[in-house]
Write a protein that holds these residues in place. Structure first.
Motif, PDB file in Angstrom:
ATOM      1  N   GLY A  60      54.609  42.981  46.009  1.00 15.98           N
ATOM      2  CA  GLY A  60      53.736  43.628  45.458  1.00 15.98           C
ATOM      3  C   GLY A  60      52.475  43.734  45.885  1.00 15.98           C
ATOM      4  N   LYS A  61      52.063  43.672  47.532  1.00 15.62           N
ATOM      5  CA  LYS A  61      51.087  43.944  48.328  1.00 15.62           C
ATOM      6  C   LYS A  61      50.493  45.265  47.972  1.00 15.62           C
ATOM      7  N   THR A  62      51.015  46.318  48.158  1.00 16.08           N
ATOM      8  CA  THR A  62      50.604  47.726  48.062  1.00 16.08           C
ATOM      9  C   THR A  62      49.836  48.095  46.559  1.00 16.08           C
ATOM     10  N   THR A  63      50.986  47.340  45.509  1.00 17.44           N
ATOM     11  CA  THR A  63      50.170  47.456  44.315  1.00 17.44           C
ATOM     12  C   THR A  63      49.240  46.668  44.069  1.00 17.44           C
ATOM     13  N   PHE A  64      48.918  45.595  44.536  1.00 20.99           N
ATOM     14  CA  PHE A  64      47.833  44.742  44.319  1.00 20.99           C
ATOM     15  C   PHE A  64      46.637  45.373  44.874  1.00 20.99           C
ATOM     16  N   MET A  65      46.952  46.035  46.214  1.00 20.24           N
ATOM     17  CA  MET A  65      45.720  46.468  46.995  1.00 20.24           C
ATOM     18  C   MET A  65      45.051  47.872  46.032  1.00 20.24           C
ATOM     19  N   GLN A  66      45.893  48.389  45.597  1.00 18.79           N
ATOM     20  CA  GLN A  66      45.558  49.599  44.774  1.00 18.79           C
ATOM     21  C   GLN A  66      44.923  48.992  43.291  1.00 18.79           C
ATOM     22  N   ARG A  67      45.388  47.881  42.905  1.00 20.19           N
ATOM     23  CA  ARG A  67      44.387  47.426  41.798  1.00 20.19           C
ATOM     24  C   ARG A  67      43.168  46.959  42.162  1.00 20.19           C
ATOM     25  N   ILE A  68      43.068  46.459  43.213  1.00 22.09           N
ATOM     26  CA  ILE A  68      41.562  45.779  43.451  1.00 22.09           C
ATOM     27  C   ILE A  68      40.857  46.960  44.052  1.00 22.09           C
ATOM     28  N   ASN A  69      41.500  47.738  44.615  1.00 17.19           N
ATOM     29  CA  ASN A  69      40.671  49.042  45.091  1.00 17.19           C
ATOM     30  C   ASN A  69      40.086  49.650  43.939  1.00 17.19           C
TER      31      ASN A  69
END
Ligand SMILES: Nc1nc2c(ncn2[C@@H]2O[C@H](COP(=O)(O)OP(=O)(O)OP(=O)(O)O)[C@@H](O)[C@H]2O)c(=O)[nH]1
Length: 412
Positions: free
Chosen positions: A22-31
């Motif tokens: 879930g790296k990309t989804t996490f990146m999207q979330r924190i961004n």
């Protein structure tokens, strides 16, 4: 905590994790969290600066300021070099890392305060991003254990405080104790390799929360109980359990120094807490990592200096030997007077023949006898030029300090 503070350098958050964690989804979330803060207070909080380092990703759900795919075509790399998917990612990263200077130049320009020209009065203070977010390929080993990954990480850490966010698929890692242990060993090996502060991000807590994982990390007894349960369920012998138990014993100390946070990238739960932990890690970076980085840099410089000295003296030795062999430099034969009579010419020819027979390499002891201050000056000048040439030979990879030292120190 996530707002821009002119006193603070932006902190780089590098998202690492197994494929599908879930790296990309996490990146999207924190961004998007940082964007929300920016919209709420445009004058105090700037959005993050975002980099995508995954060359194989088809589409990313966030806008990247720097995207590896803009400079390297992963499919084309695979075709041209006849590589498989992992080789393609590795080669793409290698190609990208050759531009690390340019990337760092852009990052420093966009994320560090720029000196203003004297005549230009700053109208208002520059609002810089508080965070630099990096997404990495799902093939962790390709990034963490490759030269290009090390180059990118060490360049980043030399300019900005840098932390690793190790993303874990919580429901999957809690399926059984061996998956959990593999994940932990992976995390610790990355910590050991990069020597950067690390946050364990237990993702997908909307499906399963992280409490069991935290208990396994903090409480040896509960992990052993889970081990026994697994053994009974899978009908294993006691050997595996003993092995896992001793592993856990060894890793207990490491766990105490990893920060843990549970997050749902889907719902956004835990994101605030994540940023609080990031700030704590910033302090750890300044306290432990930066001095270690400086020390490693100094050691590397010292090593390079020694190698340089060695190279120069070897070259100087070679120069002496070759000039003796060729009869050049201080070993050049003195010009002789022209013979005036036939008998004098015959005598000189005889001398030449004797010298030719005796020619060859001269023992170093003989050098002293030949003296010659001019030659010494020439040697010194030459030596200096060699030293200069070698010293401009670029930065080496940098000596890798003792990871154990860093880890031991961070345990105090
Ligand atoms: N339920 C739930 N699903 C999630 C969460 N985060 C990610 N996912 C899902 O997990 C899957 C993988 O997510 P990605 O963000 O693509 O994972 P990744 O680590 O970037 O994957 P790679 O690009 O293959 O390395 C997707 O189906 C996501 O929707 C979460 O917090 N909760």
């Amino acid at each position: 905590m996530a707002s821009s503070d002119p006193q603070k350098l932006p902190i780089a958050v590098v998202c690492i994790g197994m494929a599908g964690s879930g790296k990309t989804t996490f990146m999207q979330r924190i961004n998007s969290h940082l964007h929300t803060l920016h919209h709420a207070s445009p004058s105090t909080a700037a959005p993050a600066y975002v980099l995508n380092l995954d060359p194989a990703v088809r589409s990313v759900p966030f806008e990247s300021n720097i995207d590896i795919r803009d400079s390297v075509n992963y499919k084309e790399v695979m075709k041209q070099y006849n590589l498989g998917p992992n080789g393609g990612i590795l080669t793409s990263l290698n190609l990208f890392s050759t531009k690390v200077d340019q990337v760092m130049g852009i990052l420093e320009k966009r994320c560090l305060p720029q000196p203003t020209a004297q005549q230009q009065q700053p109208v208002e203070p520059q609002l810089l991003p508080s965070h630099i977010l990096l997404d990495t390929p799902g093939q962790i080993e390709v990034f963490v254990w490759s030269a290009s990954g090390s180059i990118l990480l060490s360049s980043l850490a030399s300019s900005f405080p840098t932390v690793l966010a190790y993303i874990i698929d919580t429901p999957r890692t809690l399926e059984n104790t061996s998956t959990f242990m593999s994940n932990m060993l992976y995390a610790i090996s990355i910590l050991y390799k990069t020597k950067l502060p690390m946050i364990l991000v237990f993702n997908k807590t909307d499906v399963k929360d992280e409490s069991e994982a935290v208990e396994w990390m903090r409480d040896f007894e509960s992990f052993q109980a889970a081990l026994r349960r697994d053994e009974e369920r899978e009908g294993e012998g006691g050997g595996g359990g003993g092995y896992m138990g001793s592993l856990l014993n060894m890793l207990e100390e490491f766990y105490n120094h990893l920060s843990v946070v549970g997050v749902s990238s889907m719902t956004g739960a835990g994101v605030e807490e994540f940023f609080t932990v990031v700030e704590a890690k910033r302090e750890e970076f300044e306290k432990d990592y930066r001095p270690e980085l400086e020390k490693r840099r100094k050691d590397a410089e010292q090593q390079r200096e020694q190698v340089r000295e060695k190279e120069v003296s070897r070259m100087m030795k070679d120069m002496n030997v070759s000039s003796k062999a060729k009869g050049t430099g201080k070993y050049a034969k003195p010009r002789r007077e022209e013979p005036e009579t036939v008998s004098e010419a015959e005598e000189m020819d005889d001398d030449d023949e004797e010298e030719d027979e005796a020619s060859g390499l001269v023992e170093p002891d003989d050098e002293e006898e030949n003296g010659g201050g001019g030659r010494e000056m020439f040697d010194d000048g030459l030596k200096m030029r060699y030293q200069q040439a070698l010293s401009t030979g670029g930065e080496g990879s940098g000596g890798v300090g003792k990871a154990a030292d860093y880890i031991m120190r961070s345990q105090r």
